[in-house]
Design a protein around this motif. Structure first.
Motif, PDB file in Angstrom:
ATOM      1  N   VAL A 178       0.841  -1.200   0.000  1.00 58.81           N
ATOM      2  CA  VAL A 178       0.000   0.000   0.000  1.00 58.81           C
ATOM      3  C   VAL A 178       0.879   1.254   0.000  1.00 58.81           C
ATOM      4  O   VAL A 178       0.640   2.207  -0.747  1.00 58.81           O
ATOM      5  CB  VAL A 178      -0.971   0.001   1.206  1.00 58.81           C
ATOM      6  N   ARG A 179       1.929   1.224   0.825  1.00 54.00           N
ATOM      7  CA  ARG A 179       2.848   2.385   0.860  1.00 54.00           C
ATOM      8  C   ARG A 179       3.547   2.575  -0.489  1.00 54.00           C
ATOM      9  O   ARG A 179       3.697   3.696  -0.969  1.00 54.00           O
ATOM     10  CB  ARG A 179       3.896   2.216   1.974  1.00 54.00           C
ATOM     11  N   ALA A 180       3.950   1.474  -1.092  1.00 53.44           N
ATOM     12  CA  ALA A 180       4.616   1.559  -2.404  1.00 53.44           C
ATOM     13  C   ALA A 180       3.646   2.100  -3.462  1.00 53.44           C
ATOM     14  O   ALA A 180       4.037   2.891  -4.331  1.00 53.44           O
ATOM     15  CB  ALA A 180       5.137   0.188  -2.813  1.00 53.44           C
ATOM     16  N   ALA A 181       2.376   1.698  -3.359  1.00 48.33           N
ATOM     17  CA  ALA A 181       1.369   2.191  -4.310  1.00 48.33           C
ATOM     18  C   ALA A 181       1.180   3.698  -4.131  1.00 48.33           C
ATOM     19  O   ALA A 181       1.085   4.446  -5.110  1.00 48.33           O
ATOM     20  CB  ALA A 181       0.043   1.464  -4.105  1.00 48.33           C
ATOM     21  N   ALA A 182       1.146   4.142  -2.867  1.00 48.10           N
ATOM     22  CA  ALA A 182       0.981   5.577  -2.594  1.00 48.10           C
ATOM     23  C   ALA A 182       2.160   6.365  -3.174  1.00 48.10           C
ATOM     24  O   ALA A 182       1.969   7.397  -3.825  1.00 48.10           O
ATOM     25  CB  ALA A 182       0.873   5.814  -1.088  1.00 48.10           C
ATOM     26  N   LEU A 183       3.368   5.876  -2.969  1.00 44.43           N
ATOM     27  CA  LEU A 183       4.562   6.562  -3.494  1.00 44.43           C
ATOM     28  C   LEU A 183       4.540   6.588  -5.022  1.00 44.43           C
ATOM     29  O   LEU A 183       4.880   7.595  -5.640  1.00 44.43           O
ATOM     30  CB  LEU A 183       5.835   5.852  -3.007  1.00 44.43           C
ATOM     31  N   THR A 184       4.113   5.474  -5.615  1.00 44.76           N
ATOM     32  CA  THR A 184       4.051   5.409  -7.087  1.00 44.76           C
ATOM     33  C   THR A 184       2.997   6.381  -7.610  1.00 44.76           C
ATOM     34  O   THR A 184       3.226   7.093  -8.589  1.00 44.76           O
ATOM     35  CB  THR A 184       3.728   3.971  -7.541  1.00 44.76           C
ATOM     36  N   HIS A 185       1.865   6.423  -6.921  1.00 50.32           N
ATOM     37  CA  HIS A 185       0.822   7.377  -7.320  1.00 50.32           C
ATOM     38  C   HIS A 185       1.352   8.808  -7.251  1.00 50.32           C
ATOM     39  O   HIS A 185       1.140   9.610  -8.166  1.00 50.32           O
ATOM     40  CB  HIS A 185      -0.411   7.241  -6.421  1.00 50.32           C
ATOM     41  N   GLN A 186       2.054   9.111  -6.155  1.00 45.86           N
ATOM     42  CA  GLN A 186       2.539  10.483  -5.985  1.00 45.86           C
ATOM     43  C   GLN A 186       3.567  10.860  -7.049  1.00 45.86           C
ATOM     44  O   GLN A 186       3.651  12.006  -7.466  1.00 45.86           O
ATOM     45  CB  GLN A 186       3.106  10.669  -4.566  1.00 45.86           C
ATOM     46  N   ALA A 187       4.317   9.871  -7.534  1.00 41.86           N
ATOM     47  CA  ALA A 187       5.347  10.157  -8.542  1.00 41.86           C
ATOM     48  C   ALA A 187       4.786  10.166  -9.962  1.00 41.86           C
ATOM     49  O   ALA A 187       5.373  10.777 -10.856  1.00 41.86           O
ATOM     50  CB  ALA A 187       6.477   9.134  -8.432  1.00 41.86           C
ATOM     51  N   THR A 188       3.663   9.476 -10.181  1.00 44.78           N
ATOM     52  CA  THR A 188       3.201   9.276 -11.563  1.00 44.78           C
ATOM     53  C   THR A 188       1.772   9.766 -11.822  1.00 44.78           C
ATOM     54  O   THR A 188       1.380   9.901 -12.982  1.00 44.78           O
ATOM     55  CB  THR A 188       3.202   7.765 -11.910  1.00 44.78           C
ATOM     56  N   GLY A 189       0.981   9.950 -10.775  1.00 43.60           N
ATOM     57  CA  GLY A 189      -0.431  10.315 -10.940  1.00 43.60           C
ATOM     58  C   GLY A 189      -1.328   9.121 -11.211  1.00 43.60           C
ATOM     59  O   GLY A 189      -2.545   9.267 -11.294  1.00 43.60           O
ATOM     60  N   LEU A 190      -0.749   7.921 -11.339  1.00 47.07           N
ATOM     61  CA  LEU A 190      -1.559   6.737 -11.665  1.00 47.07           C
ATOM     62  C   LEU A 190      -2.539   6.413 -10.528  1.00 47.07           C
ATOM     63  O   LEU A 190      -2.211   6.518  -9.346  1.00 47.07           O
ATOM     64  CB  LEU A 190      -0.664   5.522 -11.930  1.00 47.07           C
ATOM     65  N   LEU A 191      -3.732   5.982 -10.930  1.00 45.56           N
ATOM     66  CA  LEU A 191      -4.789   5.578 -10.006  1.00 45.56           C
ATOM     67  C   LEU A 191      -4.381   4.299  -9.250  1.00 45.56           C
ATOM     68  O   LEU A 191      -3.804   3.392  -9.844  1.00 45.56           O
ATOM     69  CB  LEU A 191      -6.046   5.311 -10.840  1.00 45.56           C
ATOM     70  N   ILE A 192      -4.725   4.222  -7.958  1.00 48.62           N
ATOM     71  CA  ILE A 192      -4.444   3.012  -7.164  1.00 48.62           C
ATOM     72  C   ILE A 192      -5.703   2.139  -7.140  1.00 48.62           C
ATOM     73  O   ILE A 192      -6.740   2.536  -6.597  1.00 48.62           O
ATOM     74  CB  ILE A 192      -4.051   3.356  -5.712  1.00 48.62           C
ATOM     75  N   VAL A 193      -5.605   0.960  -7.729  1.00 52.73           N
ATOM     76  CA  VAL A 193      -6.726   0.018  -7.797  1.00 52.73           C
ATOM     77  C   VAL A 193      -6.341  -1.166  -6.913  1.00 52.73           C
ATOM     78  O   VAL A 193      -5.399  -1.891  -7.229  1.00 52.73           O
ATOM     79  CB  VAL A 193      -6.953  -0.427  -9.261  1.00 52.73           C
ATOM     80  N   SER A 211      -2.423   9.010   5.910  1.00 51.23           N
ATOM     81  CA  SER A 211      -1.204   9.401   6.636  1.00 51.23           C
ATOM     82  C   SER A 211      -0.118   9.857   5.663  1.00 51.23           C
ATOM     83  O   SER A 211       0.807  10.558   6.045  1.00 51.23           O
ATOM     84  CB  SER A 211      -0.698   8.245   7.503  1.00 51.23           C
ATOM     85  N   MET A 212      -0.256   9.442   4.392  1.00 55.55           N
ATOM     86  CA  MET A 212       0.736   9.846   3.378  1.00 55.55           C
ATOM     87  C   MET A 212       0.192  10.967   2.481  1.00 55.55           C
ATOM     88  O   MET A 212       0.772  11.275   1.441  1.00 55.55           O
ATOM     89  CB  MET A 212       1.128   8.624   2.536  1.00 55.55           C
ATOM     90  N   ASN A 213      -0.936  11.559   2.908  1.00 59.86           N
ATOM     91  CA  ASN A 213      -1.546  12.683   2.166  1.00 59.86           C
ATOM     92  C   ASN A 213      -1.927  12.358   0.731  1.00 59.86           C
ATOM     93  O   ASN A 213      -1.805  13.203  -0.154  1.00 59.86           O
ATOM     94  CB  ASN A 213      -0.623  13.911   2.181  1.00 59.86           C
ATOM     95  N   VAL A 214      -2.388  11.126   0.498  1.00 60.66           N
ATOM     96  CA  VAL A 214      -2.872  10.776  -0.840  1.00 60.66           C
ATOM     97  C   VAL A 214      -4.341  11.201  -0.941  1.00 60.66           C
ATOM     98  O   VAL A 214      -5.136  10.914  -0.049  1.00 60.66           O
ATOM     99  CB  VAL A 214      -2.748   9.252  -1.105  1.00 60.66           C
ATOM    100  N   ASP A 215      -4.688  11.894  -2.013  1.00 56.15           N
ATOM    101  CA  ASP A 215      -6.067  12.276  -2.286  1.00 56.15           C
ATOM    102  C   ASP A 215      -6.866  10.992  -2.551  1.00 56.15           C
ATOM    103  O   ASP A 215      -6.561  10.242  -3.477  1.00 56.15           O
ATOM    104  CB  ASP A 215      -6.067  13.199  -3.517  1.00 56.15           C
TER     105      ASP A 215
END
Ligand SMILES: [Zn+2]
Length: 329
Positions: A178-193, A211-215
């Motif tokens: 989940v943390r890796a997905a959040a970081l990837t989203h923040q770097a790329t804008g890709l949706l987390i499914v 906690s990681m400020n992901v929208d």
């Protein structure tokens, strides 16, 4: 005159940004304007290989045979208006970007593929490196796929797909995903499914994302139909999470009931629908039993219409919501 020009300039600057052509989706054939996503199935599979991360690989299937088996099902979906299919099979479970590209060229349907790993089912589908790697190291792999393409295909993922084990707390490996997905989203804008199921499991992931400020508008609660307490949909909607009712191929009445609830509550604008259908099974004769991508059109939509759903509700579920969810700036 100068005032008039100023007013015109201000009006021009205030135009909604949504339709300026910069929003796009990332298909296996490259970037396409989001306006061309069209009617979309947001959770389907073309091929799934359940043998396990240690044994799977492209040697397990013959692309030409898979194409021959899958094409009639894609043509049936296309005949019902489907323009885009989001293929949710992750790496180590049968993800094959080149297969999807070939199917896209042959069928005319646009495909999205993904980056990320599948933690559910006791880690059977996780590569060994996940145990030792940090979230940052996993994110670096996934961000690398998003930037440079998957393996050496040049094909880039259109979203992040992860999966966690059910429960109200996450194990250490799932938390890392989940943390890796959040970081990837923040770097790329890709949706987390995220393959999730019950609300308690969604909530555990949402707490990490918060906690990681992901929208939370960039998180999809996958298999939300497995939650029995409908009030959880209210909570998810209030948080801005996408509610994915994606098992239509397996249970039409259950989806009808949930969609009626969401319409009554007025939050179809956060709901995604799909079949979770398919798929070619390597190792089985002719790829085994294959469920088509048509129950939504042939069974569910007529029932939704009888229940008072309008054309604009259907358009929201199948066209507008997928576009908003999967669009990249
Ligand atoms: Zn699935």
């Amino acid at each position: 005159m100068r005032n008039l020009i100023l007013i015109l300039l201000i009006l021009f600057a205030c135009q909604p940004k949504k339709d300026n052509g910069k929003e796009h989706i990332r298909t296996v054939s490259g970037e396409t304007p989001a306006s061309e996503m069209g009617m979309s199935l947001i959770h389907e599979h073309v091929l799934v290989d359940f043998i396990g991360a240690d044994s799977t690989g492209y040697h397990r299937w013959n692309r030409a045979e898979v194409v021959a088996r899958v094409m009639p099902f894609l043509e049936a979906a296309k005949a019902r208006g489907v323009k885009t299919i989001v293929e949710c099979t992750p790496a180590y479970l049968g993800r094959d970007p080149l297969l999807l590209k070939e199917l896209s060229e042959k069928s005319g349907i646009q495909f999205l593929t993904n980056t990320g790993y599948y933690g559910a089912v006791g880690e059977k589908y996780l590569p060994k490196i996940v145990e030792e790697a940090t979230s940052d190291e996993l994110a670096a792999i996934w961000i690398g796929e998003a930037k440079d393409g998957i393996e050496n295909t040049g094909i880039k993922p259109g979203f992040i797909k992860i999966s966690v084990n059910e429960g109200s707390t996450l194990n250490a490996l799932d938390e890392k995903l989940v943390r890796a997905a959040a970081l990837t989203h923040q770097a790329t804008g890709l949706l987390i499914v995220s393959h999730t199921g019950p609300w308690a499991t969604a909530k555990a992931q949402i707490e990490i994302l918060q906690s990681m400020n992901v929208d939370l508008g960039h998180f999809v609660w996958v298999h939300a139909q497995n939650e029995k307490d409908f009030a959880s949909y209210d909570t998810a909607h209030d948080l801005g999470v996408w509610i994915s009712l994606d098992g239509i191929a397996w249970d039409v009445p259950g989806h009808l009931e949930r969609l009626r609830y969401c319409k009554e509550k007025g939050f179809l604008d956060r709901v995604l629908v799909s079949h979770d259908a398919g798929w070619y099974r390597p190792g089985e004769p002719d790829g085994g039993d294959f469920k088509g991508y048509t129950a939504l059109f042939d069974e569910l939509i007529p029932q939704l219409k009888s229940a008072g759903f309008t054309e604009s509700d259907i358009d929201l579920l199948l066209v507008k919501n997928p576009r908003v969810a999967f669009s990249l700036e």
